[in-house]
Motif scaffolding. Structure first.
Motif, mmCIF file in Angstrom:
data_model
loop_
_atom_site.group_PDB
_atom_site.id
_atom_site.type_symbol
_atom_site.label_atom_id
_atom_site.label_comp_id
_atom_site.label_asym_id
_atom_site.label_seq_id
_atom_site.Cartn_x
_atom_site.Cartn_y
_atom_site.Cartn_z
ATOM 1 N N GLY B 4 10.526 -5.423 23.022
ATOM 2 C CA GLY B 4 10.481 -3.968 23.055
ATOM 3 C C GLY B 4 10.774 -3.301 21.733
ATOM 4 O O GLY B 4 10.938 -2.093 21.674
ATOM 5 N N LEU B 5 10.847 -4.099 20.641
ATOM 6 C CA LEU B 5 11.179 -3.511 19.346
ATOM 7 C C LEU B 5 10.194 -2.416 18.960
ATOM 8 O O LEU B 5 10.578 -1.309 18.569
ATOM 9 N N PHE B 6 8.902 -2.715 19.097
ATOM 10 C CA PHE B 6 7.891 -1.717 18.747
ATOM 11 C C PHE B 6 8.013 -0.491 19.633
ATOM 12 O O PHE B 6 7.794 0.634 19.192
ATOM 13 N N THR B 7 8.350 -0.720 20.880
ATOM 14 C CA THR B 7 8.477 0.416 21.789
ATOM 15 C C THR B 7 9.556 1.358 21.290
ATOM 16 O O THR B 7 9.363 2.576 21.228
ATOM 17 N N PHE B 8 10.693 0.807 20.901
ATOM 18 C CA PHE B 8 11.786 1.658 20.427
ATOM 19 C C PHE B 8 11.421 2.350 19.124
ATOM 20 O O PHE B 8 11.740 3.519 18.924
ATOM 21 N N GLU B 9 10.772 1.619 18.245
ATOM 22 C CA GLU B 9 10.349 2.248 16.982
ATOM 23 C C GLU B 9 9.403 3.406 17.251
ATOM 24 O O GLU B 9 9.516 4.468 16.654
ATOM 25 N N ALA B 10 8.483 3.159 18.166
ATOM 26 C CA ALA B 10 7.499 4.201 18.479
ATOM 27 C C ALA B 10 8.185 5.415 19.089
ATOM 28 O O ALA B 10 7.828 6.557 18.800
ATOM 29 N N LEU B 11 9.190 5.194 19.912
ATOM 30 C CA LEU B 11 9.864 6.298 20.603
ATOM 31 C C LEU B 11 10.903 6.995 19.729
ATOM 32 O O LEU B 11 11.400 8.066 20.083
ATOM 33 N N ALA B 12 11.221 6.392 18.581
ATOM 34 C CA ALA B 12 12.283 6.943 17.738
ATOM 35 C C ALA B 12 11.894 8.273 17.104
ATOM 36 O O ALA B 12 12.748 9.058 16.715
ATOM 37 N N ASP B 13 10.594 8.529 17.001
ATOM 38 C CA ASP B 13 10.127 9.723 16.301
ATOM 39 C C ASP B 13 9.867 10.869 17.288
ATOM 40 O O ASP B 13 9.150 10.683 18.266
ATOM 41 N N PRO B 14 10.431 12.063 17.020
ATOM 42 C CA PRO B 14 10.267 13.170 17.977
ATOM 43 C C PRO B 14 8.818 13.622 18.150
ATOM 44 O O PRO B 14 8.419 14.007 19.253
ATOM 45 N N THR B 15 8.028 13.586 17.068
ATOM 46 C CA THR B 15 6.625 13.989 17.203
ATOM 47 C C THR B 15 5.885 13.022 18.122
ATOM 48 O O THR B 15 5.065 13.427 18.951
ATOM 49 N N ARG B 16 6.199 11.736 17.980
ATOM 50 C CA ARG B 16 5.530 10.752 18.846
ATOM 51 C C ARG B 16 5.948 10.936 20.302
ATOM 52 O O ARG B 16 5.137 10.770 21.213
ATOM 53 N N ARG B 17 7.201 11.311 20.523
ATOM 54 C CA ARG B 17 7.620 11.573 21.909
ATOM 55 C C ARG B 17 6.880 12.790 22.467
ATOM 56 O O ARG B 17 6.508 12.815 23.638
ATOM 57 N N THR B 18 6.672 13.793 21.617
ATOM 58 C CA THR B 18 5.926 14.975 22.071
ATOM 59 C C THR B 18 4.477 14.616 22.389
ATOM 60 O O THR B 18 3.906 15.109 23.368
ATOM 61 N N ILE B 19 3.879 13.743 21.573
ATOM 62 C CA ILE B 19 2.513 13.294 21.852
ATOM 63 C C ILE B 19 2.462 12.631 23.235
ATOM 64 O O ILE B 19 1.565 12.890 24.042
ATOM 65 N N LEU B 20 3.474 11.794 23.526
ATOM 66 C CA LEU B 20 3.509 11.125 24.836
ATOM 67 C C LEU B 20 3.696 12.149 25.954
ATOM 68 O O LEU B 20 3.098 12.021 27.024
ATOM 69 N N ASP B 21 4.526 13.178 25.708
ATOM 70 C CA ASP B 21 4.693 14.245 26.718
ATOM 71 C C ASP B 21 3.340 14.872 27.057
ATOM 72 O O ASP B 21 3.021 15.092 28.227
ATOM 73 N N GLU B 22 2.573 15.168 26.016
ATOM 74 C CA GLU B 22 1.289 15.836 26.237
ATOM 75 C C GLU B 22 0.276 14.911 26.908
ATOM 76 O O GLU B 22 -0.518 15.346 27.740
ATOM 77 N N LEU B 23 0.321 13.616 26.551
ATOM 78 C CA LEU B 23 -0.594 12.673 27.207
ATOM 79 C C LEU B 23 -0.168 12.421 28.657
ATOM 80 O O LEU B 23 -1.003 12.109 29.507
ATOM 81 N N ALA B 24 1.154 12.567 28.924
ATOM 82 C CA ALA B 24 1.619 12.434 30.309
ATOM 83 C C ALA B 24 1.131 13.617 31.134
ATOM 84 O O ALA B 24 0.816 13.478 32.317
ATOM 85 N N GLU B 25 1.052 14.786 30.478
ATOM 86 C CA GLU B 25 0.544 15.967 31.185
ATOM 87 C C GLU B 25 -0.940 15.814 31.483
ATOM 88 O O GLU B 25 -1.411 16.156 32.559
ATOM 89 N N LYS B 26 -1.677 15.302 30.511
ATOM 90 C CA LYS B 26 -3.105 15.039 30.745
ATOM 91 C C LYS B 26 -3.549 13.852 29.908
ATOM 92 O O LYS B 26 -3.504 13.902 28.676
ATOM 93 N N SER B 27 -3.963 12.813 30.571
ATOM 94 C CA SER B 27 -4.461 11.643 29.852
ATOM 95 C C SER B 27 -5.891 11.905 29.390
ATOM 96 O O SER B 27 -6.573 12.779 29.918
ATOM 97 N N GLY B 28 -6.331 11.147 28.398
ATOM 98 C CA GLY B 28 -7.720 11.293 27.965
ATOM 99 C C GLY B 28 -7.923 12.456 27.029
ATOM 100 O O GLY B 28 -8.658 13.392 27.333
ATOM 101 N N GLN B 29 -7.264 12.429 25.870
ATOM 102 C CA GLN B 29 -7.408 13.518 24.904
ATOM 103 C C GLN B 29 -7.995 13.004 23.594
ATOM 104 O O GLN B 29 -7.681 11.907 23.146
ATOM 105 N N THR B 30 -8.796 13.872 22.972
ATOM 106 C CA THR B 30 -9.299 13.554 21.635
ATOM 107 C C THR B 30 -8.193 13.837 20.619
ATOM 108 O O THR B 30 -7.216 14.533 20.922
ATOM 109 N N LEU B 31 -8.373 13.327 19.414
ATOM 110 C CA LEU B 31 -7.437 13.627 18.329
ATOM 111 C C LEU B 31 -7.321 15.137 18.141
ATOM 112 O O LEU B 31 -6.234 15.678 17.940
ATOM 113 N N PHE B 32 -8.449 15.827 18.217
ATOM 114 C CA PHE B 32 -8.461 17.283 18.038
ATOM 115 C C PHE B 32 -7.581 17.975 19.071
ATOM 116 O O PHE B 32 -6.814 18.876 18.741
ATOM 117 N N GLU B 33 -7.688 17.547 20.333
ATOM 118 C CA GLU B 33 -6.890 18.188 21.384
ATOM 119 C C GLU B 33 -5.406 17.917 21.168
ATOM 120 O O GLU B 33 -4.574 18.818 21.312
#
Lengths: 131, 102
Positions: B4-33
């Protein structure tokens, strides 16, 4: 200075004219032959016939394909059109078979969606907050 | 990735957590969205290139999967790596302190 005309590249001008008029609802303004096959083909909004024209420009230049492919891959639209209600327009266009890469999303004060114009471009529609 | 090392590294960044929040709200987004949501909804001024790099980290950690449809590339959320974390510490069958009555 004001914006009089802007353009989108289209794969096929006849097909583009059909999509931009019959599906999106713009009206043809100028259609002038240029060279052997190309046309100076512009459309305008029926709500503002004297307003900004959109030129449906042939996409034959070799730079166009890589440019548009790269934008499309990342979902980046080439133009934005204003609509009264993005969600209503999304329903209407979806019903006509238009493919959306971004369904309506509230982006703070603005609601946007992005669709494929079937001529090689992504187009964003947006509803601005009421002033 | 097994520990799980990569998982923790990935989750350590607040912007990346926000990206996951938005993908949890709606999966299937383009980079633009994704970029639009970050800037308009969260006032995060990350460049498109920076968001693209964040997505690469999330993809390496298995938290984001990409798929191409026609000319477009969509990003989906994959919660499987998070499940591995909960299994490691939470799903051992022992009652946690929160289950003891005060």
């Amino acid at each position: 200075m004001k914006i009089h005309l802007t353009s989108v590249f289209v794969d096929d001008q006849a097909k583009a004219l059909r999509f931009y008029t019959e599906v999106l609802g713009f009206v043809k303004k100028y259609d002038v032959p240029v060279g052997e096959t190309d046309r100076w083909l512009t459309v305008v909004s029926p709500e503002n016939p004297g307003g900004t024209e959109l030129l449906l420009e042939p996409a034959g230049h070799p730079a166009v394909k890589p440019y548009r492919d790269a934008l499309a891959a990342d979902g980046i639209p080439v133009a934005q059109f204003a609509v009264d209600d993005v969600r209503a327009e999304y329903e209407r266009l979806s019903g006509l078979g238009v493919r959306f890469t971004q369904e309506p999303v509230d982006m703070g004060p603005v609601t946007t969606a992005v669709f494929d114009d079937t001529c090689g471009n992504l187009i964003q529609i947006a509803t601005q907050p009421q002033e | 990735m097994a520990d799980g090392l990569f998982t923790f590294e990935a989750l350590a960044d607040p912007t990346r957590r926000t990206i996951l929040d938005e993908l949890a709200e709606k999966s299937g987004q383009t980079l633009f969205e994704i970029c639009s949501r970050l800037s308009m909804k969260h006032r995060l001024g990350s460049s498109r290139q920076a968001v693209s790099q964040h997505l690469a980290v999330l993809e390496a950690a298995g938290l984001v999967e990409t798929r191409r449809e026609c000319r477009y590339k969509f990003h989906d959320l994959n919660t499987a790596p998070l499940r591995h974390i909960t299994e490691r510490w939470l799903d051992r069958g022992a009652p946690g302190p929160e289950e003891s009555t005060p």
